[in-house]
Design a protein around this motif. Sequence first.
Motif, PDB file in Angstrom:
ATOM      1  N   HIS A  29       0.824  -1.211   0.000  1.00 38.97           N
ATOM      2  CA  HIS A  29       0.000   0.000   0.000  1.00 38.97           C
ATOM      3  C   HIS A  29       0.860   1.265   0.000  1.00 38.97           C
ATOM      4  N   HIS A  30       2.148   1.122   0.216  1.00 41.15           N
ATOM      5  CA  HIS A  30       3.055   2.277   0.200  1.00 41.15           C
ATOM      6  C   HIS A  30       4.088   2.149  -0.914  1.00 41.15           C
ATOM      7  N   ASP A  31       3.677   1.473  -1.984  1.00 36.57           N
ATOM      8  CA  ASP A  31       4.476   1.331  -3.201  1.00 36.57           C
ATOM      9  C   ASP A  31       3.498   1.482  -4.363  1.00 36.57           C
ATOM     10  N   ARG A  32       3.312   2.729  -4.811  1.00 34.81           N
ATOM     11  CA  ARG A  32       2.283   3.017  -5.817  1.00 34.81           C
ATOM     12  C   ARG A  32       2.396   2.119  -7.045  1.00 34.81           C
ATOM     13  N   GLU A  33       3.610   1.890  -7.492  1.00 36.17           N
ATOM     14  CA  GLU A  33       3.823   1.077  -8.686  1.00 36.17           C
ATOM     15  C   GLU A  33       3.333  -0.364  -8.467  1.00 36.17           C
ATOM     16  N   SER A  40      -4.308  -3.010  -6.400  1.00 30.30           N
ATOM     17  CA  SER A  40      -5.434  -2.065  -6.445  1.00 30.30           C
ATOM     18  C   SER A  40      -6.669  -2.726  -7.050  1.00 30.30           C
ATOM     19  N   ARG A  41      -6.458  -3.615  -8.004  1.00 30.54           N
ATOM     20  CA  ARG A  41      -7.577  -4.335  -8.608  1.00 30.54           C
ATOM     21  C   ARG A  41      -8.309  -5.152  -7.549  1.00 30.54           C
ATOM     22  N   HIS A  42      -7.553  -5.705  -6.629  1.00 35.51           N
ATOM     23  CA  HIS A  42      -8.110  -6.479  -5.525  1.00 35.51           C
ATOM     24  C   HIS A  42      -9.085  -5.613  -4.714  1.00 35.51           C
ATOM     25  N   HIS A  43      -8.756  -4.343  -4.518  1.00 36.59           N
ATOM     26  CA  HIS A  43      -9.637  -3.440  -3.774  1.00 36.59           C
ATOM     27  C   HIS A  43     -10.795  -2.952  -4.641  1.00 36.59           C
ATOM     28  N   ARG A  44     -10.516  -2.618  -5.882  1.00 36.14           N
ATOM     29  CA  ARG A  44     -11.573  -2.096  -6.753  1.00 36.14           C
ATOM     30  C   ARG A  44     -12.711  -3.086  -6.932  1.00 36.14           C
ATOM     31  N   LYS A 170       8.924   2.409  -0.452  1.00 38.14           N
ATOM     32  CA  LYS A 170       9.275   2.946  -1.770  1.00 38.14           C
ATOM     33  C   LYS A 170       8.686   4.339  -1.961  1.00 38.14           C
ATOM     34  N   ASP A 171       7.429   4.526  -1.611  1.00 38.96           N
ATOM     35  CA  ASP A 171       6.808   5.852  -1.745  1.00 38.96           C
ATOM     36  C   ASP A 171       7.463   6.862  -0.819  1.00 38.96           C
TER      37      ASP A 171
END
Length: 184
Positions: A29-33, A40-44, A170-171
């Motif tokens: 969640h703290h690595d945008r890439e 993110s698909r998992h959440h969407r 990473k972010d």
Amino acid sequence: MSVLATAGAAATFFFAADLVYTLDHYLVHHDRERYRAGHSRHHRRYNVAKNAPQLDDYELSTYGSAAVLSFTAMSSLSLLTGNWGFALGAVLKFVHSLVFHCYQHAWWSERPIRKQGLAPPKRGWGLASARYHAHHHAFPEDDVFTYAESWQGFDRILEWAHPWLVRFTKDGRTRTAQPLATSK
């Protein structure tokens, strides 16, 4: 090998595996890439009406890969120590993750989780319920961390460490390397 030693080894691995899962979940969640590439698909998918199986290929691949790695490592440790509790712990963690996610996905229906009006979980130190983690699917940006699958205490520790820990993500490293944009 005593039953107590076997149970202790299984519990130790289970606890350690959940810690690794929770920390990795926080880091993704703290690595945008990395988040955009898959997670993110998992959440969407849980914020729209149910239109797919409870566990999709991404989830089965993620849990399956973790299970194979865990079982391989813990089987080796079991062979070395003679305590099959480590291998048993790896199997139990995999089964727990699958059952836990299938159960929490039961809230995913024609009416998306975000629109069901469920109260957000309260911060606690007890066991993480499926409803507790389901909240994370619908509200990944919530101030109450709900990354953990087993023990909420991992989330409380992450909340406490977040101001310091996020700098090493990473972010966080990207933000410190680039000047922050000023607000208008």
